[in-house]
Design an enzyme around this catalytic site. Structure first.
Site, PDB file in Angstrom:
ATOM      1  N   LYS A  30     -19.718  12.692 -13.820  1.00 56.08           N
ATOM      2  CA  LYS A  30     -19.108  13.895 -14.391  1.00 56.08           C
ATOM      3  C   LYS A  30     -19.298  13.980 -15.909  1.00 56.08           C
ATOM      4  O   LYS A  30     -19.500  15.068 -16.448  1.00 56.08           O
ATOM      5  CB  LYS A  30     -17.627  13.993 -14.027  1.00 56.08           C
ATOM      6  CG  LYS A  30     -16.719  12.993 -14.689  1.00 56.08           C
ATOM      7  CD  LYS A  30     -15.277  13.181 -14.255  1.00 56.08           C
ATOM      8  CE  LYS A  30     -14.367  12.159 -14.886  1.00 56.08           C
ATOM      9  NZ  LYS A  30     -14.281  12.253 -16.343  1.00 56.08           N
ATOM     10  N   THR A  31     -19.228  12.846 -16.615  1.00 57.07           N
ATOM     11  CA  THR A  31     -19.399  12.876 -18.075  1.00 57.07           C
ATOM     12  C   THR A  31     -20.809  13.315 -18.437  1.00 57.07           C
ATOM     13  O   THR A  31     -21.024  14.085 -19.378  1.00 57.07           O
ATOM     14  CB  THR A  31     -19.088  11.496 -18.690  1.00 57.07           C
ATOM     15  OG1 THR A  31     -17.790  11.074 -18.266  1.00 57.07           O
ATOM     16  CG2 THR A  31     -19.121  11.544 -20.206  1.00 57.07           C
ATOM     17  N   ASP A 213     -12.117  18.488 -19.018  1.00 58.01           N
ATOM     18  CA  ASP A 213     -12.356  17.293 -18.192  1.00 58.01           C
ATOM     19  C   ASP A 213     -11.053  16.880 -17.492  1.00 58.01           C
ATOM     20  O   ASP A 213      -9.963  17.205 -17.974  1.00 58.01           O
ATOM     21  CB  ASP A 213     -12.853  16.170 -19.116  1.00 58.01           C
ATOM     22  CG  ASP A 213     -13.316  14.947 -18.350  1.00 58.01           C
ATOM     23  OD1 ASP A 213     -13.572  15.051 -17.130  1.00 58.01           O
ATOM     24  OD2 ASP A 213     -13.429  13.872 -18.968  1.00 58.01           O
ATOM     25  N   GLU A 214     -11.160  16.164 -16.383  1.00 56.34           N
ATOM     26  CA  GLU A 214      -9.992  15.630 -15.646  1.00 56.34           C
ATOM     27  C   GLU A 214      -8.941  16.721 -15.409  1.00 56.34           C
ATOM     28  O   GLU A 214      -7.751  16.533 -15.636  1.00 56.34           O
ATOM     29  CB  GLU A 214      -9.350  14.457 -16.427  1.00 56.34           C
ATOM     30  CG  GLU A 214     -10.291  13.295 -16.712  1.00 56.34           C
ATOM     31  CD  GLU A 214     -10.568  12.423 -15.503  1.00 56.34           C
ATOM     32  OE1 GLU A 214     -10.208  12.813 -14.378  1.00 56.34           O
ATOM     33  OE2 GLU A 214     -11.160  11.347 -15.681  1.00 56.34           O
ATOM     34  N   GLN A 244      -8.235  12.220  -7.019  1.00 60.88           N
ATOM     35  CA  GLN A 244      -7.933  11.188  -8.014  1.00 60.88           C
ATOM     36  C   GLN A 244      -6.760  11.592  -8.914  1.00 60.88           C
ATOM     37  O   GLN A 244      -6.603  11.054 -10.012  1.00 60.88           O
ATOM     38  CB  GLN A 244      -9.170  10.895  -8.869  1.00 60.88           C
ATOM     39  CG  GLN A 244     -10.314  10.278  -8.076  1.00 60.88           C
ATOM     40  CD  GLN A 244     -11.456   9.852  -8.967  1.00 60.88           C
ATOM     41  OE1 GLN A 244     -11.369   8.884  -9.722  1.00 60.88           O
ATOM     42  NE2 GLN A 244     -12.553  10.581  -8.901  1.00 60.88           N
ATOM     43  N   ARG A 584     -13.207   2.004  -7.267  1.00 60.33           N
ATOM     44  CA  ARG A 584     -13.527   1.232  -8.481  1.00 60.33           C
ATOM     45  C   ARG A 584     -14.567   0.154  -8.158  1.00 60.33           C
ATOM     46  O   ARG A 584     -15.210  -0.391  -9.050  1.00 60.33           O
ATOM     47  CB  ARG A 584     -12.287   0.530  -9.063  1.00 60.33           C
ATOM     48  CG  ARG A 584     -11.118   1.393  -9.500  1.00 60.33           C
ATOM     49  CD  ARG A 584     -11.495   2.517 -10.386  1.00 60.33           C
ATOM     50  NE  ARG A 584     -11.675   3.743  -9.617  1.00 60.33           N
ATOM     51  CZ  ARG A 584     -12.342   4.800 -10.043  1.00 60.33           C
ATOM     52  NH1 ARG A 584     -12.908   4.796 -11.220  1.00 60.33           N
ATOM     53  NH2 ARG A 584     -12.463   5.878  -9.294  1.00 60.33           N
TER      54      ARG A 584
END
Length: 693
Positions: A30-31, A213-214, A244, A584
């Protein structure tokens, strides 16, 4: 620019005008999408001054800026957190907000001091209403952007009415002192835009392209701020993953991302399903669990990294056996070429770290605790230990200095300095030199606890100390997340005393403190990157490790028992947390639980977590670990049902200390003289480790 981007990433990056929702699964890049999309906007001729990129943490903002500068050097795009952007708006509009440009930003401690001052002036007893709780409710009011009418409507209990009174006085004082708090950095821009359409229009023209973002972590005021800014051109590009969203307890509303298409018509939706982090088996486990949530966006992550090994599930006999199994597995991993820094151990609550740390220490494994202190180095644990040391030895001036004013007893630094001087002049301990009214109150408390310790087990003594010292009450009154964690840690200390008593039958405080000092010495922790990482699941978000162990997968532990009282929403947030934990792991994922677990000083038998049952069995390798472990006596089995009568002179045998002679008999305890290396021990009369010869 589009090199190494997949088809869906390119689709998102090339989007220019109109609302766009990017559902970015864990590890889906995503970044990279955010930064490349900004670079593409600049290439399309859009001015860098017209672009605004908002994220949640300074760390994420720094990473985004660095990546963007690598793509487009010397750009002037504003990349920052919601709060840093809010501060920018406030600084540019101080006159319209009725403030001077040299305004002060109060930190959380400053806020607390101000609340205490107001409460004192209003004659509100801080013992009846915690200033910490008032602070959290004021923060709630601001983050929910509640109007005066909404405040009156929703906060109407007698206690909340007092808080509202404090809130209005607090707001008045901030204005008078030309100050803002952290929550105002979001709230004031919203209020400014609401009251002044011209100013709002100016910022809408300036920031025609906005990226967030997020987005699943936005709260009400953050949602309103971004909605106002984009309402003219609707060029809003948000990235996030509802699966998430794990910060509901902080006020995050994941419905903001679920309802995005309702808030903005003709939204383009792009799904980033390819995961670049984990193997297929790990992703299948994560997907199969999160599918059980009703409120979610369908997003089946896939990987091209191969099947990998299956997810391993190890059910242990108890919590020590659980960590022993993990240690055995770590040894095998190290032999296979993994390093300590490749490995992370996650748990649901901070209190669970204690037993993990203890076993890792005994095995000589280096580790670091992320997002928290080592168990024995936590303030509340140090305070409790100092109370115990002072009860055991009133000449311990170091422990006295730490706890004489914990909780606050109006014995400040000057009083302590005077006490130290007085003790030196008299040639006695500080405890013996206690004379003033407040000091004598503390002295009597310690003497009372000393007397109590003669008739209580060590575990009972912990409760006694926490209650009579006021430590527990002070934390309960705070009603904050931090205070809840501290209480959990103090309750977990009872697992240490209960474990010691179960193993030895001894209630000797001095012996217990000696044993604890060996484990509690954290000086052997070296600053080294090559260490095993320990952290809560909440702290793990945004990180990745080749190997992940998730412990305590039992009903009541994970999912946490608090979630049971919140209905489906509570369990669904716990399931999202589970999904975050699973994703993770890059190469190996281990899930562990215990048939029986001592936590907070009590042994419970919890069924396996529902999340284990939800995993697709084809990607799960269940190891039958219990059968390999020798039977461990449960707490009830450690004590005889029949009371053995002892008298002075009886010869006894103890499983650890050997043969001894009874020298004193009390109601619940018996004192026994053993060989010189063990000396006199105070033991529980009916403990199975002790028998009369």
């Amino acid at each position: 620019m589009f090199d190494k981007l997949n088809e869906q990433q390119i689709e998102a990056v090339k989007h220019i005008d109109g609302p766009c929702l990017v559902i970015a699964g864990a590890g889906s890049g995503k970044t990279k999408v955010l930064t490349t999309r900004i670079a593409n906007l600049l290439e399309q001729g859009i001015s860098d001054k017209n672009i605004l990129a908002i994220t949640f943490t300074n760390k994420a903002a720094k990473e985004m800026r660095e990546r963007l500068n690598g793509l487009v050097p010397n750009n002037h795009v504003f990349v920052g957190t919601f709060h840093s952007f809010g501060l920018k708006i406030i600084r540019e509009n101080v006159d319209n907000l009725g403030m001077n440009k040299n305004f002060t930003i109060l930190d959380s401690e400053d806020v607390l001091s101000l609340i205490k001052k107001i409460m004192k002036e209003k004659g509100i007893d801080t013992k009846e209403l915690s200033p910490y709780y008032v602070r959290s409710r004021i923060s709630f009011i601001k983050n929910e952007d509640l109007s005066d009418a909404e405040i009156e409507k929703y906060l109407n209990s007698p206690l909340e009415k007092i808080i509202i009174e404090i809130y209005y006085e607090y707001v008045k004082l901030l204005k008078k002192n030309n100050s803002v708090d952290f929550d105002d950095l979001l709230l004031l821009p919203v209020e400014l835009f609401r009251k002044n359409k011209e100013i709002l229009d100016k910022y809408q023209e300036r920031y025609r392209y906005i990226l967030v973002d997020e987005y699943q972590d936005t709260n009400e005021v953050q949602y309103r701020l971004s909605k106002m800014l984009v309402s003219k051109y609707e060029n809003i590009f948000v990235v996030g993953d509802p699966s998430q969203s794990i910060y509901g307890f902080r006020g995050a509303n994941f419905r903001n991302i679920l309802d995005f298409e309702h808030h903005f018509k003709d939204t383009k939706v792009v799904m980033l399903k390819q995961n670049y982090r984990s193997t297929k088996n790990i992703l299948e486990a994560a997907n199969s669990v999160i599918k059980n949530n009703k409120e979610r966006k369908d997003l089946d992550l896939f990987s091209t990294l191969g099947d990998g090994v299956k997810v391993k599930y190890m059910r242990s006999y108890d919590e020590k056996h659980e960590i022993t199994l993990i240690v055995d597995e770590i040894k095998r991993l190290l032999n296979d070429g993994y390093t300590y820094q490749d490995i992370a151990i996650f748990y649901r609550t901070n209190a669970q770290s204690r037993i993990v740390e203890e076993v890792l220490l005994k095995n000589g494994f280096p580790y670091k605790v992320v997002g928290s202190y080592y168990f024995y180095n936590r303030k509340e644990i140090k305070d409790l230990l100092c109370y115990l040391r002072l009860i055991n030895n009133t000449n311990d001036d170091v422990s006295l200095r730490r706890v004489i004013n914990t909780p606050k007893r109006k014995i400040g630094n000057k009083s302590i300095a005077d006490l130290e001087k007085r003790a030196n002049e008299l040639g006695v301990s500080m405890f013996d030199a206690l004379t003033s009214e407040n000091e004598l109150e503390f002295k009597n408390l310690i003497l009372e606890l000393q007397n109590d310790s003669l008739n209580l087990s060590l575990t009972e003594l912990i409760d006694d100390v926490l209650d009579k010292s006021g430590m527990k009450k002070e934390l309960e009154q705070e009603k904050s997340l931090d205070s809840e964690l501290r209480i959990e840690n103090l309750m977990e200390f009872k697992s240490i005393t209960a474990g010691y008593e179960a193993r030895t039958g001894s209630v000797n405080l001095n012996d217990f403190l000696e044993e604890i000092s060996l484990v509690a010495d954290i000086s052997e922790h070296q600053d080294d990157d090559n260490v095993i990482t320990l952290m809560t699941l909440h702290s793990a978000k945004g990180l990745e490790f080749p190997v992940v162990f998730i412990t305590g997968l039992e009903e009541g532990i994970f999912p946490h028992q608090n979630a049971f009282f919140e209905g489906d929403s509570g369990i669904e947030e716990e399931r999202r947390l589970c999904y975050v934990g699973f994703t993770r792991a890059k190469e190996r994922l281990y899930l562990t639980n215990a048939k029986r677990r001592m936590i907070y000083g009590k042994t419970n038998s919890n069924p396996p977590s529902r999340f284990i049952n939800e995993i697709n069995k084809e990607c799960l390798d269940s190891l039958n670990s219990i059968g390999k472990e020798e039977k461990v006596l449960n707490k009830d089995e450690l004590y005889r049902s029949d009371d053995v009568e002892y008298k002075s002179g009886d010869i006894v045998m103890h499983t650890i200390y050997g043969k001894g002679v009874v020298i004193e008999v009390e109601d619940k305890f018996v004192s026994v003289a053993f060989a010189k290396n063990f000396g006199i021990r105070k033991l529980m009369k009916n403990h199975k480790s002790l028998r009369k010869l």
